[in-house]
Design a protein around this motif. Structure first.
Motif, PDB file in Angstrom:
ATOM      1  N   ALA A  66       0.848  -1.201   0.000  1.00 26.49           N
ATOM      2  CA  ALA A  66       0.000   0.000   0.000  1.00 26.49           C
ATOM      3  C   ALA A  66       0.882   1.249   0.000  1.00 26.49           C
ATOM      4  CB  ALA A  66      -0.927  -0.016   1.205  1.00 26.49           C
ATOM      5  N   GLU A  67       1.982   1.220   0.757  1.00 28.31           N
ATOM      6  CA  GLU A  67       2.881   2.388   0.813  1.00 28.31           C
ATOM      7  C   GLU A  67       3.462   2.695  -0.563  1.00 28.31           C
ATOM      8  OE1 GLU A  67       2.976   0.003   3.034  1.00 28.31           O
ATOM      9  OE2 GLU A  67       2.747   0.983   4.978  1.00 28.31           O
ATOM     10  N   GLN A  68       3.987   1.644  -1.214  1.00 29.79           N
ATOM     11  CA  GLN A  68       4.589   1.851  -2.544  1.00 29.79           C
ATOM     12  C   GLN A  68       3.543   2.346  -3.540  1.00 29.79           C
ATOM     13  OE1 GLN A  68       5.908  -2.208  -2.777  1.00 29.79           O
ATOM     14  NE2 GLN A  68       8.074  -1.627  -2.674  1.00 29.79           N
ATOM     15  N   SER A  69       2.331   1.790  -3.436  1.00 31.90           N
ATOM     16  CA  SER A  69       1.274   2.172  -4.378  1.00 31.90           C
ATOM     17  C   SER A  69       0.855   3.618  -4.155  1.00 31.90           C
ATOM     18  CB  SER A  69       0.063   1.244  -4.214  1.00 31.90           C
ATOM     19  OG  SER A  69       0.453  -0.094  -4.412  1.00 31.90           O
ATOM     20  N   VAL A  70       0.757   4.031  -2.886  1.00 30.50           N
ATOM     21  CA  VAL A  70       0.375   5.418  -2.604  1.00 30.50           C
ATOM     22  C   VAL A  70       1.476   6.369  -3.081  1.00 30.50           C
ATOM     23  CG1 VAL A  70      -0.114   7.114  -0.778  1.00 30.50           C
ATOM     24  CG2 VAL A  70      -1.165   4.852  -0.680  1.00 30.50           C
ATOM     25  N   GLU A  71       2.721   5.974  -2.897  1.00 29.47           N
ATOM     26  CA  GLU A  71       3.819   6.846  -3.339  1.00 29.47           C
ATOM     27  C   GLU A  71       3.734   7.098  -4.854  1.00 29.47           C
ATOM     28  OE1 GLU A  71       7.812   5.244  -3.271  1.00 29.47           O
ATOM     29  OE2 GLU A  71       8.631   7.222  -2.797  1.00 29.47           O
ATOM     30  N   ARG A  72       3.481   6.025  -5.601  1.00 32.54           N
ATOM     31  CA  ARG A  72       3.321   6.180  -7.053  1.00 32.54           C
ATOM     32  C   ARG A  72       2.122   7.044  -7.384  1.00 32.54           C
ATOM     33  NH1 ARG A  72       3.963   0.515 -10.370  1.00 32.54           N
ATOM     34  NH2 ARG A  72       6.216   0.357 -10.161  1.00 32.54           N
ATOM     35  N   ALA A  73       1.018   6.805  -6.663  1.00 31.43           N
ATOM     36  CA  ALA A  73      -0.233   7.518  -6.960  1.00 31.43           C
ATOM     37  C   ALA A  73      -0.085   9.017  -6.701  1.00 31.43           C
ATOM     38  CB  ALA A  73      -1.370   6.929  -6.119  1.00 31.43           C
ATOM     39  N   VAL A  74       0.568   9.357  -5.591  1.00 31.07           N
ATOM     40  CA  VAL A  74       0.778  10.773  -5.257  1.00 31.07           C
ATOM     41  C   VAL A  74       1.605  11.453  -6.351  1.00 31.07           C
ATOM     42  CG1 VAL A  74       2.074  12.288  -3.697  1.00 31.07           C
ATOM     43  CG2 VAL A  74       0.532  10.596  -2.757  1.00 31.07           C
ATOM     44  N   THR A  75       2.621  10.748  -6.814  1.00 23.48           N
ATOM     45  CA  THR A  75       3.505  11.323  -7.831  1.00 23.48           C
ATOM     46  C   THR A  75       2.783  11.447  -9.168  1.00 23.48           C
ATOM     47  OG1 THR A  75       5.320  10.251  -6.695  1.00 23.48           O
ATOM     48  CG2 THR A  75       5.782  11.076  -8.907  1.00 23.48           C
ATOM     49  N   ALA A  76       2.068  10.392  -9.574  1.00 28.94           N
ATOM     50  CA  ALA A  76       1.348  10.421 -10.858  1.00 28.94           C
ATOM     51  C   ALA A  76       0.331  11.562 -10.874  1.00 28.94           C
ATOM     52  CB  ALA A  76       0.655   9.081 -11.099  1.00 28.94           C
ATOM     53  N   ALA A  77      -0.397  11.714  -9.769  1.00 30.29           N
ATOM     54  CA  ALA A  77      -1.431  12.757  -9.714  1.00 30.29           C
ATOM     55  C   ALA A  77      -0.788  14.143  -9.726  1.00 30.29           C
ATOM     56  CB  ALA A  77      -2.305  12.561  -8.479  1.00 30.29           C
ATOM     57  N   ALA A  78       0.352  14.289  -9.061  1.00 29.41           N
ATOM     58  CA  ALA A  78       1.041  15.588  -9.073  1.00 29.41           C
ATOM     59  C   ALA A  78       1.527  15.923 -10.483  1.00 29.41           C
ATOM     60  CB  ALA A  78       2.212  15.571  -8.097  1.00 29.41           C
ATOM     61  N   LEU A  79       2.029  14.907 -11.210  1.00 27.65           N
ATOM     62  CA  LEU A  79       2.455  15.166 -12.599  1.00 27.65           C
ATOM     63  C   LEU A  79       1.249  15.551 -13.454  1.00 27.65           C
ATOM     64  CD1 LEU A  79       5.092  12.337 -13.206  1.00 27.65           C
ATOM     65  CD2 LEU A  79       5.482  14.765 -12.778  1.00 27.65           C
ATOM     66  N   LYS A  80       0.130  14.898 -13.215  1.00 23.89           N
ATOM     67  CA  LYS A  80      -1.096  15.238 -13.973  1.00 23.89           C
ATOM     68  C   LYS A  80      -1.453  16.719 -13.832  1.00 23.89           C
ATOM     69  CE  LYS A  80      -5.156  16.175 -15.183  1.00 23.89           C
ATOM     70  NZ  LYS A  80      -4.837  17.553 -15.356  1.00 23.89           N
ATOM     71  N   VAL A  81      -1.355  17.276 -12.623  1.00 24.52           N
ATOM     72  CA  VAL A  81      -1.816  18.655 -12.439  1.00 24.52           C
ATOM     73  C   VAL A  81      -0.901  19.684 -13.117  1.00 24.52           C
ATOM     74  CG1 VAL A  81      -2.949  18.047 -10.249  1.00 24.52           C
ATOM     75  CG2 VAL A  81      -0.755  19.218 -10.188  1.00 24.52           C
ATOM     76  N   THR A  82       0.255  19.229 -13.595  1.00 22.75           N
ATOM     77  CA  THR A  82       1.140  20.150 -14.330  1.00 22.75           C
ATOM     78  C   THR A  82       0.731  20.251 -15.796  1.00 22.75           C
ATOM     79  OG1 THR A  82       2.725  18.420 -14.952  1.00 22.75           O
ATOM     80  CG2 THR A  82       3.113  19.545 -12.853  1.00 22.75           C
ATOM     81  N   ARG A  83      -0.272  19.460 -16.200  1.00 23.86           N
ATOM     82  CA  ARG A  83      -0.690  19.445 -17.614  1.00 23.86           C
ATOM     83  C   ARG A  83      -2.168  19.749 -17.737  1.00 23.86           C
ATOM     84  NH1 ARG A  83       1.973  13.520 -18.692  1.00 23.86           N
ATOM     85  NH2 ARG A  83       4.063  14.133 -18.070  1.00 23.86           N
ATOM     86  N   ARG A  84      -2.508  20.460 -18.783  1.00 20.19           N
ATOM     87  CA  ARG A  84      -3.910  20.741 -19.053  1.00 20.19           C
ATOM     88  C   ARG A  84      -4.579  19.503 -19.648  1.00 20.19           C
ATOM     89  NH1 ARG A  84      -5.041  25.834 -18.380  1.00 20.19           N
ATOM     90  NH2 ARG A  84      -2.986  26.667 -18.855  1.00 20.19           N
ATOM     91  N   GLY A  85      -5.830  19.245 -19.276  1.00 22.62           N
ATOM     92  CA  GLY A  85      -6.555  18.117 -19.855  1.00 22.62           C
ATOM     93  C   GLY A  85      -6.815  17.050 -18.811  1.00 22.62           C
ATOM     94  N   THR A  86      -7.491  15.986 -19.256  1.00 18.37           N
ATOM     95  CA  THR A  86      -7.832  14.926 -18.305  1.00 18.37           C
ATOM     96  C   THR A  86      -7.156  13.633 -18.737  1.00 18.37           C
ATOM     97  OG1 THR A  86      -9.936  16.086 -18.078  1.00 18.37           O
ATOM     98  CG2 THR A  86      -9.768  13.987 -16.986  1.00 18.37           C
TER      99      THR A  86
END
Ligand code: ATP
Length: 302
Positions: free
Chosen positions: A255-275
């Motif tokens: 769960a820790e490793q998965s959350v770490e990836r998820a936090v990073t992926a979502a943060a990268l998403k917010v740097t880009r316009r679109g869904t």
């Protein structure tokens, strides 16, 4: 395999000089049409994370392209039915200041039949996951079927609506929700996390990252900071998070490793316009985390 009982929406976005007033007819300066819906976004996030995902859902005759778009990401769409109701859609007016006003029509998302859901889960078993949110009907049926088959159930109770959510909560293995929804849930149930009966709860906190609450001989709480990024568009951040979390768990990450990836992926998403089209690939996430890339993450084919 991750089975996603998920909404598919068409987003119609209109650039308007101001938000329409009662009785007003307003000309939009431009419009764009895109794929949306929490369910569809999560399926795309899972696919971008390299996870095997079957989308269980429905579109109308106007949504055939949306189904094809999902298939282009490598998502199994054999159980996305075409029904005789308009595809779920969102009419999104955005004014010059970026403020928006949105009308959602659930359409085909509320036309899931028990029979179609059962068919979509027919070959599911232990080791598989069911993920779903609140934008389709058939949630309780899917959850019951999944639990009988030994799947782990990830529930994203968004948009939060107390009455339909309450009976589903205690049956979930993993709950993923944002801080506001978490507050609503605690208030509505009148309970604290320890008495909810859900062993794993992940609370997202926007720019501050996420908190992982786990029950195993007592409750543990782990805080994950989000990387500091220049946020441009947070649309779909929560869906990216949930999809990446599911994909991590599915390949056996903790769960820790998965959350770490998820936090990073979502943060990268917010740097880009679109869904959907702005959700980063696993390679991008791993590169950001300084990890060796894993083979198998999908890219859209169209
Ligand atoms: P949304 O409704 O915008 O899709 P949400 O309300 O469901 O999102 P949030 O808690 O706002 O969920 O965000 C989910 C995740 O997205 C966070 O845990 C974090 O990883 C990332 N995120 C969101 N906003 C930012 C930001 N400004 N900077 C860095 N990461 C962010």
């Amino acid at each position: 395999m991750i089975f996603n009982l998920g909404s598919v929406n068409i987003d119609y976005v209109y650039a308007v000089p101001h938000l329409p007033q009662p009785g007003e007819t307003l000309a939009a300066a431009s419009m764009s049409v895109g794929l949306g819906g929490k369910g569809a976004n999560m399926s795309v996030a899972i696919a971008r994370a390299g996870g095997p995902v079957r989308h269980i859902g429905a579109v109308g005759p106007d949504g055939v392209w949306a189904k094809a778009r999902l298939a282009g990401y490598g998502i199994d769409v054999d159980h996305v039915a075409t029904v005789d109701v308009a595809t779920g859609h969102a009419i999104i007016n955005v004014d010059a200041q970026g403020e928006n006003a949105i009308v959602i029509f659930p359409g085909a998302n509320h036309e899931q039949s028990d029979r179609a859901i059962a068919a979509g889960l027919a070959d599911a078993g232990a080791g598989d996951f069911l993920i779903f949110q609140n934008e389709t009907n058939g949630r309780e049926f899917a959850m019951t079927q999944a639990l009988e088959r030994g799947l782990q159930v990830i529930y994203v109770p968004a948009p939060y609506d107390e009455d339909p959510v309450k009976p589903l909560l205690p049956k979930a293995d993993i709950l993923v929700l944002n801080e506001v929804e978490f507050g609503q849930m605690i208030q509505a149930t009148g309970r604290d996390v320890a008495t909810l009966g859900i062993p794993t709860i992940v609370v997202t906190r926007g720019a501050q990252g996420a908190v992982l609450l786990e029950e195993s001989s007592g409750w543990s709480e782990r805080v994950f900071s989000a990387p500091k990024v220049a946020a441009i568009d947070t649309t779909g951040a929560g869906d990216t998070f949930a999809g990446y979390l599911a994909a991590g768990l599915e390949v056996g990450l903790s769960a820790e490793q998965s959350v770490e990836r998820a936090v990073t992926a979502a943060a990268l998403k917010v740097t880009r316009r679109g869904t959907a089209e702005a959700i980063p690939s696993l390679d991008e996430v791993q590169t950001f985390l300084g990890q060796e890339p894993t083979k198998g993450a999908s890219s859209p084919q169209s």
